[in-house]
Design a protein around this motif. Structure first.
Motif, short mmCIF file in Angstrom:
data_model
loop_
_atom_site.label_atom_id
_atom_site.label_comp_id
_atom_site.label_asym_id
_atom_site.label_seq_id
_atom_site.Cartn_x
_atom_site.Cartn_y
_atom_site.Cartn_z
N SER A 714 -11.13 -5.01 -1.23
CA SER A 714 -10.14 -5.98 -0.77
C SER A 714 -8.85 -5.87 -1.56
O SER A 714 -7.76 -6.10 -1.03
CB SER A 714 -10.71 -7.40 -0.86
OG SER A 714 -11.02 -7.73 -2.20
N THR A 718 -5.38 -5.12 0.26
CA THR A 718 -4.28 -6.08 0.17
C THR A 718 -3.00 -5.41 -0.32
O THR A 718 -1.90 -5.87 0.00
CB THR A 718 -4.67 -7.25 -0.75
OG1 THR A 718 -5.93 -7.79 -0.30
CG2 THR A 718 -3.63 -8.35 -0.74
N GLY A 786 -6.92 -10.78 -2.68
CA GLY A 786 -7.67 -10.32 -1.51
C GLY A 786 -9.16 -10.52 -1.61
O GLY A 786 -9.88 -10.27 -0.64
#
Length: 887
Positions: A714, A718, A786
Motif C-alpha cells: 500500500s 500510494t 496507505g
C-alpha cells in the motif's frame, strides 16, 4: 349447532374432564378420590406385579444405569474443557437417588455428578493452528510485544517493546531493526550458496549447466578475494594509490582520446593542453568507475516528452558529508578535515614507497589490464605514467607534506561547502519533479559551464550518441559550479578529485590500512558507532557480492527462498490492495469525478513486478552471464574486481542513452529488502528479498500478511498518488491530470500531514531535539497513510479467504484478527538506533523516524482506534477533525 363465533372459555374455567370412558359416553363422570398420595403409593406397591410390569421395571433400571454412566462421562469431559480454557468454572453438585420396588427384591442406585452453571450460548470456539509455522509466528509476535504499554497511547513500544529489549545495537553498527535483521538473514543465505559446501540447488546447477558454473565461479571468486584479508593487508593502499595517481595524471596531463581499434592513448590533434581538458578527463575517469565528483550524471526517461525515451540528466553531486547542515558544524567539519588530511598524506606516502619499489624492481609493476574489460568500449584508460605533475611547486624548495595536506583539506571542505550552497534543498530535489525537470539544448549547458568539455565527456561513454537535449535538475547549478571552479585554485580541485576517489574506494582496502581507518572514523562520528569496532568480515564481503553481482546471486537466492505459492500470494496482496484503493476513490470528498476517473485509469495501468526480474532474466543463467560479461573476477585482486563491476554498471547505464526503456528492467536486485514505485515507468516492484518474515510468508494467515507485506504494497501504491506521484500521469509523463479543485483539496490535507510530522522530533544525545522536516518527508508520510488500503483489501477478501482456510487463529495470542493486523504492521518498523544516526537520517532521509511511521500513521487511521477500543482522548484516537484523512 353452537355458533363458532362464541368465544371458547379459558382452560382454567373448564369443569368437564378431559378424558372420558369412550365406551360409555353417557356414563357419569368419576369423582375425585379422597385417598391420600401415600395411601395410593402403598396400595400400588402391595399389589402383585404382572410379568409385563416386571420386564418394564428391569428395562427402566438398566436405562437409568446407562444414563448415569453417560452423565458422568459428559461431566468429566466438560470439566476438562473448562480447565483447558482457563480456571475451572464453579459447579453445583446434584445427587440422584433411584428407588425401584420389585416383589422379589428392592434396589437403590445413587449417582453423584457435576453440572456446569448455565452460561450464554455463543459461537463455538475456533481451534488455533498448531503447525510449526503457526507456532513459530505466534512465538515471534508474543516475543515482540510489551503488554505493559498502552496500545492506544504508545503503540510502537506496545508492538515492539519486547523485540527492542532483545535486540541491542551491535558495537559496529549504528542501528538494528526488523529490516536490518532480515537483510542479514538474506546475506547469510547468499553466504551458504557461495561456501564450498554449496547448497543443493547451487550444487545441482553447477553440475548441469556451464553458465551456472561461470556465474558461481565469479560469485565465489569475488567473495574469496574479499575474504583474503592477509593479501589485502599485504597490498596495503597500493590499489587505491594507482587510481588516485591516474586521476592526478589526467588532471594535469594533455587531452587524450582512445583509439578504439588499438586501445592506445593518443593526443587529440590540434588541441593544446588546457585546464578544461584535464578537468574533463579526470571527472570522466571517476564517473566511469562509478565515483561521483562535481556533478551527477544519470540516464532516465524524458518525463516531460516521452518517459520511455532515455536521455541525459545533469544534477548536483553527493558530498563528502551527508547533508548541508553538517558543513555548519565545526565539530563535524573539523573531523572531516582531519580525515581528508590523513588520506592525502597516506596516499603520498604509499605512492612514494611504490615508486621506490618499482624503480628497484621494475618486474613488480602490476598494470591495470584487468580494468580494460571491453576493448571496443571507449573508456579513457590513460596510463598517466608521465610523472607526478603537481603544478604547485616549480622550484626545488622542500615541501612540508603535512602542512600542505592540512591546507588542502581545509580548502576541500570550503570548496564542498560552496557546492552544497549552490545545490537544491532536498525538499525540492526529492519533492518537486516539475522544478527539477528543465530540458535545455546541450549548447546551453556548455555555455553555462564552459570549464568543462561536454562533447569530450560524452565521447568517453557514448560516441555518436551525443544528446541534443539534456535535462537539468537545477537551472542555476551549472553556472554556479562554473563560478566556484573559476574561483578555486587548481591544486584544491585536484585534491578534491583525489579524495573523492579515496573516500569511495578506501572501504575496499584491508582494515589495517591508514586509508581504511581514516574513512571509517568519519562513519563512526556521523553514525555514533563505537570507535574501532569492526564487524564480521564475511558480512561485508557478502554486501559487496550483493552490490556488484546482485542479479547473479539473486538467481540462487530465489531458488532457495521463493518457492511454492510465494509469488502468487504476494502478488494477490498487491492486486487486492490496488482494488481496494480504486474502490476507496469513490468516497473521497476532495476528489471530483474527472480526477477520480483519471486516478482509476492510472491504477489500472500500474505494472506489478514481484520476486525477480526478466531483464536480466534470473531464471536463465545464460542471460546473467551475458549481463555480467564485462566483469573480470580474480581471487587475488578484490579491489580491482570491485572496480571492474562498477565499470560494468556504468557501461550498462550509458548504453541506454537514446534508446527506448526496457520494460522488464529492474532497479533493485532480487535479494534486497526494499520495494519501490518508479513514476516514469508507472511500476510497482517487490523483490523476493522482502517477501520473507517479518513481512510475508505463504504459510501465514491473511490478516498477518496484509498487515505486514500489505503495508509495503500500500505504501508503494500510494506513492503513485502522493505529492510527487500525482504529478505523473498513467504513462509516466509529467502532466496536469487532476483538476484544480482536486489539487487544492489534496494540498489542504498535505499541509495537515506536513504540520503533524513537523511536530515530531528525535533526541540528539546531547540534550537537544532535532525535529522532523515535514516538507521533506511529506511524500513518504502520505505513502505510509496507505495502510488503510491494505486493511480494506483484507476486509474485502475476508469471506473468501476464510472459506479457503487462510484466516486461521494463532495459538497463545489473545487478540482479535483486527488487532493482529495492526500489530503486524507495527512490527516491521521495529528499530533501535543511535542518536547520531537518527539525526543523520532526519537531515538526509525523506522517510520519517520509524516510531512516527507507526504512530503518526495510526493517528490518522480511525480503524486502529476502533480495533483496540481506544477511549476518546487517547493519543492515537483523536477527534476526526484533527486527523489528516486522505483516503
Amino acid at each position: 349447532m353452537a355458533d363458532s363465533r362464541i368465544a371458547r372459555p379459558s382452560t382454567d374455567e373448564e369443569s368437564a374432564p378431559l378424558l372420558q370412558d369412550v365406551s360409555h359416553p353417557d356414563a357419569p363422570s368419576q369423582q375425585p378420590s379422597n385417598e391420600s398420595f401415600a395411601e395410593r403409593v402403598s396400595k400400588i406397591v402391595q399389589e402383585p406385579l404382572s410379568p409385563l410390569s416386571k420386564v418394564l421395571c428391569v428395562l427402566a433400571l438398566i436405562f437409568l444405569l446407562l444414563s448415569s454412566v453417560f452423565i458422568g462421562l459428559f461431566a468429566g469431559a466438560q470439566h476438562k474443557l473448562n480447565s483447558r480454557n482457563g480456571e475451572p468454572k464453579p459447579v453445583e453438585t446434584v445427587t440422584v437417588t433411584l428407588s425401584t420396588g420389585i416383589v422379589t427384591a428392592t434396589s437403590t442406585v445413587t449417582t453423584t455428578y457435576s453440572v456446569p452453571i448455565p452460561s450464554p450460548t455463543g459461537v463455538p470456539r475456533e481451534e488455533p493452528c498448531l503447525s510449526p509455522e503457526c507456532i513459530t509466528l505466534s512465538s515471534a509476535v508474543l516475543a515482540s510485544l510489551d503488554e505493559s504499554q498502552d496500545p492506544c497511547n504508545n503503540f510502537f513500544d506496545f508492538a515492539n517493546g519486547g523485540w527492542l529489549k532483545q535486540h541491542l545495537i551491535p558495537s559496529d553498527k549504528s542501528s538494528i531493526g526488523s529490516f536490518t535483521v532480515l537483510v542479514e538473514e538474506n546475506r547469510r543465505l547468499i553466504q551458504q550458496i557461495l561456501s564450498q559446501e554449496s547448497s543443493s540447488i547451487s550444487a545441482m546447477s553447477q553440475g548441469t549447466d556451464r553458465y551456472d558454473e561461470q556465474l558461481l565461479k565469479k560469485l565465489r571468486g569475488l567473495y574469496n578475494s574479499c575474504m583474503n584479508e592477509d593479501l589485502l593487508d599485504a597490498r596495503g593502499a597500493t590499489p587505491l594509490v594507482r587510481v588516485v595517481k591516474k586521476v592526478r595524471d589526467l588532471f594535469n596531463g594533455e587531452t587524450t582520446i582512445v583509439d578504439i581499434s588499438s586501445d592506445k592513448l593518443q593526443k587529440r590533434d590540434g588541441d593544446d593542453k588546457d585546464d578544461r581538458s584535464g578537468l574533463t578527463a579526470a571527472v570522466a575517469y571517476l564517473h566511469s568507475r562509478g565515483i561521483g565528483a562535481l556533478f551527477e550524471a544519470n540516464i532516465e526517461g524524458d518525463v516531460g516528452r516521452d518517459p520511455n525515451f532515455m536521455t541525459f540528466y545533469f544534477g548536483q553531486p553527493n558530498l563528502g558529508l551527508p547533508a548541508k547542515e553538517y558543513y555548519e558544524e565545526e565539530e563535524v567539519t573539523g573531523a572531516y578535515r582531519s580525515v581528508l588530511e590523513r588520506l592525502l598524506l597516506t596516499l603520498h606516502e604509499e605512492e612514494t614507497t611504490e615508486s621506490e619499489t618499482e624503480a628497484a624492481s621494475p618486474k613488480l609493476v602490476i598494470h591495470e589490464e584487468r580494468l580494460r574489460v571491453w576493448p571496443p568500449w571507449p573508456w579513457p584508460p590513460w596510463d598517466g605514467d608521465d610523472g607526478d605533475k603537481d603544478g604547485d611547486h616549480d622550484d626545488d624548495k622542500p615541501v612540508n607534506r603535512t602542512e600542505e595536506a592540512h591546507k588542502l583539506a581545509k580548502r576541500i571542505v570550503k570548496f564542498e561547502k560552496k557546492i552544497a550552497a549552490a545545490s537544491l534543498d532536498l525538499t525540492v530535489l526529492y519533492g518537486d519533479p516539475i522544478a527539477t525537470y528543465n530540458p535545455v539544448p546541450l549548447s546551453n549547458l556548455t555555455a553555462s559551464f564552459p570549464e568543462f568539455d561536454f562533447p569530450a565527456y560524452f565521447s568517453t561513454f557514448a560516441p555518436r550518441k551525443f544528446p541534443e537535449t539534456v535535462i537539468l535538475t537545477s537551472t542555476t547549478f551549472p553556472a554556479a559550479l562554473s563560478e566556484i571552479i573559476s574561483d578555486t585554485p587548481r591544486s584544491t580541485i585536484q585534491a578534491y578529485l583525489e579524495t573523492r576517489a579515496a573516500l569511495a574506494l578506501a572501504p575496499n582496502l584491508g582494515v589495517n590500512t591508514e586509508a581504511w581507518r581514516a574513512v571509517r572514523s568519519l562513519e563512526e562520528l556521523l553514525r555514533g558507532i563505537k570507535p574501532g569496532a569492526v564487524g564480521d568480515r564475511a558480512e561485508f564481503c557478502i554486501t559487496k557480492v550483493e552490490s556488484t553481482l546482485g542479479f547473479a546471486a539473486g538467481r540462487y537466492f530465489v531458488q532457495e527462498t521463493f518457492g511454492g505459492e510465494s509469488k502468487e500470494k504476494g502478488t494477490k496482496v498487491i492486486t487486492d490492495t490496488v482494488s481496494a484503493f480504486k474502490e476507496s476513490l469513490k468516497n473521497l470528498k476532495w476528489m471530483d469525478d474527472e480526477s477520480r476517473a483519471a486516478a482509476t485509469q492510472k491504477a489500472d495501468a500500474l505494472r506489478v513486478k514481484v520476486g525477480y526480474p526478466l531483464s536480466p532474466d534470473t531464471r536463465n543463467p545464460r542471460s546473467l552471464v551475458n549481463y555480467y560479461r564485462l566483469v573480470k573476477v580474480h581471487e587475488d585482486t578484490f579491489f580491482e574486481n570491485v572496480l571492474s563491476s562498477q565499470v560494468n554498471d556504468q557501461i550498462r547505464m550509458w548504453s541506454k542513452l537514446g534508446k527506448r526503456r526496457d520494460q522488464d528492467d529492474w532497479l533493485l536486485v532480487p535479494t534486497k529488502v526494499e520495494a519501490y514505485y518508479n513514476p516514469p515507468a508507472n511500476e510497482l516492484v517487490f523483490p523476493a528479498g522482502i517477501l520473507r518474515p517479518p513481512f510475508f510468508s505463504q504459510h501465514w494467515p491473511s490478516y498477518i500478511s496484509y498487515g505486514a507485506f500489505g503495508a509495503a504494497a500500500s505504501h508503494e501504491l500510494t506513492h503513485a498518488f502522493d505529492s510527487v506521484g500525482r504529478l505523473y500521469n498513467q504513462e509516466g509523463k509529467l502532466e496536469k491530470w487532476w483538476t484544480n479543485s482536486t489539487s487544492e483539496g489534496f494540498k489542504r490535507i498535505e499541509k495537515c500531514i506536513v504540520e503533524q510530522y513537523a511536530s515530531y522530533y528525535v533526541e540528539d544525545g546531547r540534550g537537544g531535539n532535532v525535529y522532523v522536516n515535514g516538507n521533506l518527508t511529506a511524500s513518504e508520510n502520505i505513502g505510509d497513510s496507505g495502510i488503510i488500503q491494505a486493511y480494506r483489501a483484507w476486509k474485502a477478501n475476508y469471506h473468501e479467504s476464510a472459506l479457503a482456510g487462510n484466516e486461521f487463529l494463532l495459538p497463545g495470542l489473545n487478540y482479535t484478527r483486527e488487532q493482529l493486523f495492526f500489530i503486524s504492521f507495527a512490527r516491521i518498523w521495529a528499530l533501535n538506533i543511535r542518536p547520531a544516526s537518527a539525526v543523520e537520517r532526519i537531515r538526509s532521509d525523506p522517510h520519517s523516524p520509524h516510531r512516527f511511521r507507526v504512530e503518526g500513521t495510526l493517528f490518522n487511521t480511525p480503524e486502529f482506534a476502533k480495533a483496540f477500543n481506544c477511549p476518546a482522548g487517547a493519543k492515537l484516537n483523536p477527534p476526526n477533525e484533527k486527523r489528516c484523512l486522505f483516503w
